[in-house]
Design an enzyme around this catalytic site. Structure first.
Site, PDB file in Angstrom:
ATOM      1  N   PRO A 177       0.701  -1.380   0.077  1.00  0.00           N
ATOM      2  CA  PRO A 177       0.117   0.136  -0.101  1.00  0.00           C
ATOM      3  C   PRO A 177       0.786   1.398   0.127  1.00  0.00           C
ATOM      4  CG  PRO A 177       0.100  -0.860   2.271  1.00  0.00           C
ATOM      5  CD  PRO A 177       0.699  -1.794   1.308  1.00  0.00           C
ATOM      6  N   ALA A 185       8.169  -4.333   5.583  1.00  0.00           N
ATOM      7  CA  ALA A 185       9.122  -4.703   4.646  1.00  0.00           C
ATOM      8  C   ALA A 185       9.417  -6.067   4.846  1.00  0.00           C
ATOM      9  CB  ALA A 185      10.382  -3.844   4.708  1.00  0.00           C
ATOM     10  N   ASP A 187       9.166  -2.943  -8.277  1.00  0.00           N
ATOM     11  CA  ASP A 187      10.256  -4.064  -8.183  1.00  0.00           C
ATOM     12  C   ASP A 187      10.699  -4.155  -7.028  1.00  0.00           C
ATOM     13  OD1 ASP A 187      10.460  -3.874 -11.126  1.00  0.00           O
ATOM     14  OD2 ASP A 187      11.912  -2.040 -11.109  1.00  0.00           O
TER      15      ASP A 187
END
Length: 583
Positions: free
Chosen positions: A133, A167, A191
């Site tokens: 998000p 992360a 990416d």
């Protein structure tokens, strides 16, 4: 057989009368004039039919259903040009057919759905979807729920959706959680999100196969689950290089029809083991410096890359290094042959047969090549030493909207090789010409200070006397290693034959004069030019300078088919005859 007739009848599209025919592989409808003569035929491959619904149905921009007894709606892939030489935009085509009776309508929907199951057996049924998000313009959730989810629902695909909160959450989930029942994994992001999925799936596959990723000589097991990319990040290089456009609907349709594109992956090792995997750019020097500089200016958003690139260019830096590479077979392909890796690429198709001659021994080729990695007597390695503006390794063209042909225009997605690009120290204006040619169709390799090699593996090390400077400037990431680990780096970095610059012909003699480098405007940008650079690995800074990188052929598969060229435009509705693209 292609000619086997499944169903034929008269249908109406609006006020026009058509003859509809469903054969084994195609669904055609031909407009008829008042004398029953054929006019225009529209042909859609059954494999590209997305879904069939009873009644008048609309999916995008929002779903609406009008239930009528004598109407059915067919959704299919429709192509349009993006204006560039390569890459086609896919949209959801929709045609509503009226028939004389409900019985005939039910016959059509039944036969079309049966044909989908028969001729599209590789379509995914259940997907694990990760949404970032925070990536790009923070529109990942909106893109998925407004554009992608309705298409998955139309195609009958069930999804388990996870919105990431930190992360590496997606990577950790793939490494630890139960993945039973999922046909593939979809990332909604850029990416960085793709890299998480890549590392998670490769790591999980090696765990289940009992293989050690830290050993650079090990032949890794190819991943069975596919990866789908819904572009929603600030950089979408992998999507652009494998599909040709950055468009969520196009990517979603490739996932739905079950397209399959194998992809080479680079593993990057240092003394302590595996560091990362890479599919697009592994770059030292200029590209590493730009990434490191951009991290200081994250508040600028995407503009930080342009700013950092300018500042690093003005710094006029070059770095001493020893590059060793294991050349690929030059008879198979060349980075200077001016071919493009497009959908149905013959080089990649031949490589599949070469890489996996027997399904039960898919890694036999790499076992034979890389069992020699630890041998100092292996004689195929080539060594060059000097000062470089940048050293780059890419497993794909690495094309993007700003560089339509990419870092290496003739690189292939799935041939088991990478392209090593060496840019020697040169005058600043020469290096600027090299950078500028990435934005045009001029050959960036046609410069006296640039060389490119198709390789299977690369080692990079620092010249004697530079190691101590590395340990200090990288921030202690290697300085804390014990003597045994340091010795391993030196052994891995320097083993191999010593074929030096003298073997590279008279055209390279001018670079010897350029090895000293000029300060240029370095004083304006930095107080002291660093002795070593950092590695940019798909947008992440590596903790080590001395590395060993190896290309693993077709290690993962994407829901894609490679970049389509203009010939695919014949599949659009406004022409008289369609075509089927072969993967």
């Amino acid at each position: 057989m292609e000619t086997d007739l499944k169903l034929e009848s008269t249908v109406w599209v609006g006020s026009k009368r058509y003859r509809a025919v469903l054969t084994g592989w195609h669904f055609n409808w031909t407009e008829l004039d008042k004398k029953n003569r054929d006019k225009k035929t529209i042909s859609v491959p059954v494999a590209e039919v997305v879904g069939v619904e009873e009644g008048r149905v609309e999916i995008l921009p929002q779903k609406s259903i009008e239930d009528t007894d004598k109407v059915f709606t067919v959704f299919y892939v429709k192509r349009s040009s993006t204006g560039s030489s390569y890459g086609l935009l896919w949209t959801l085509g929709r045609t509503q057919f009226s028939v004389p009776s409900r019985v005939l309508r039910d016959q059509w929907t039944k036969h079309l759905r049966a044909a989908l199951k028969t001729h599209s057996p590789v379509r995914p049924n259940r997907l694990l979807v990760f949404i970032n998000p925070y990536g790009g313009k923070k529109k990942g959730r909106k893109i998925y729920h407004s554009l992608v989810a309705p298409l998955f629902e139309l195609a009958g695909i069930s999804c388990h959706v996870i919105v990431t909160e930190r992360a590496n959450q997606a990577r950790d989930h793939l490494l630890k959680k139960d993945l039973t029942g999922f046909d593939g994994v979809v990332c909604v992001g850029g990416d960085g999100m793709f890299s998480e999925i890549l590392h998670g799936l490769i790591g999980r596959t090696q765990q289940e196969a009992g293989l050690c990723e830290n050993d650079p000589t090990v032949t890794l097991q190819p991943c069975q689950r596919h990866i789908g990319i819904i572009p929603a990040g600030s950089t979408d290089c992998v999507c652009y290089a494998t599909v040709g456009v950055i468009d969520p609907v196009t990517s979603a349709l490739h996932i739905i029809i079950g397209d399959s594109q194998p992809l080479d992956v680079c593993s990057v090792h240092q003394a302590s083991g595996l560091v990362r995997y890479s599919v697009s750019l592994l770059g030292y020097g200029f590209y590493g410096d730009v990434l490191a500089e951009s991290e200081k200016h994250r508040w600028m958003g995407p503009l930080r890359y342009d700013y950092s690139g300018t500042m690093v260019y003005l710094s006029n830096r070059s770095y001493a290094g020893i590059v060793q590479y294991l050349p690929a077979d030059p008879l198979l392909s060349s980075p200077r042959d001016r071919t493009r890796c497009l959908s149905g690429c013959s080089v990649c198709s031949r490589s599949t047969e070469r890489l996996f001659p027997h399904s039960s021994d898919s890694g036999s080729l790499y076992s034979s090549h890389y069992s020699q990695f630890s041998s100092d007597s292996e004689g195929e390695w080539v060594t060059v030493e000097g000062r470089f503006r940048c050293v780059s390794l890419t497993c794909m063209s690495s094309s993007c909207p700003k560089s339509p042909l990419g870092l290496s225009p003739s690189a292939h997605l799935a041939d088991g090789t990478g392209d090593l690009i060496l840019v020697w120290d040169t005058h600043p204006l020469g290096f600027l010409k090299f950078l500028y040619r990435h934005t045009s169709t001029e050959d960036q390799f046609d410069l006296p200070f640039v060389e490119v090699h198709r390789v299977k593996a690369v080692r990079f090390s620092l010249p004697p006397g530079k190691e101590e400077e590395e340990y200090e400037e990288i921030g202690g990431s290697i300085g804390g290693m014990d003597e045994e680990e340091r010795g391993y780096i030196e052994t891995v970095s320097r083993s191999g034959s010593q074929q030096h610059l003298a073997d590279r012909g008279p055209g390279r003699e001018m670079t010897n004069v350029q090895k000293t480098g000029n300060p240029f405007l370095c004083g304006l940008c930095c107080s002291k030019a660093p002795a070593v650079s950092v590695w940019n690995c798909d947008g992440e800074i590596l903790p080590s300078t001395e590395i060993l990188s190896r290309v693993h052929g077709q290690l993962v598969r994407l829901y894609a088919r490679g970049i389509e060229d203009g010939a695919a435009m014949h599949c659009s509705e406004d022409i008289e005859r369609g075509c089927t693209l072969q993967i």
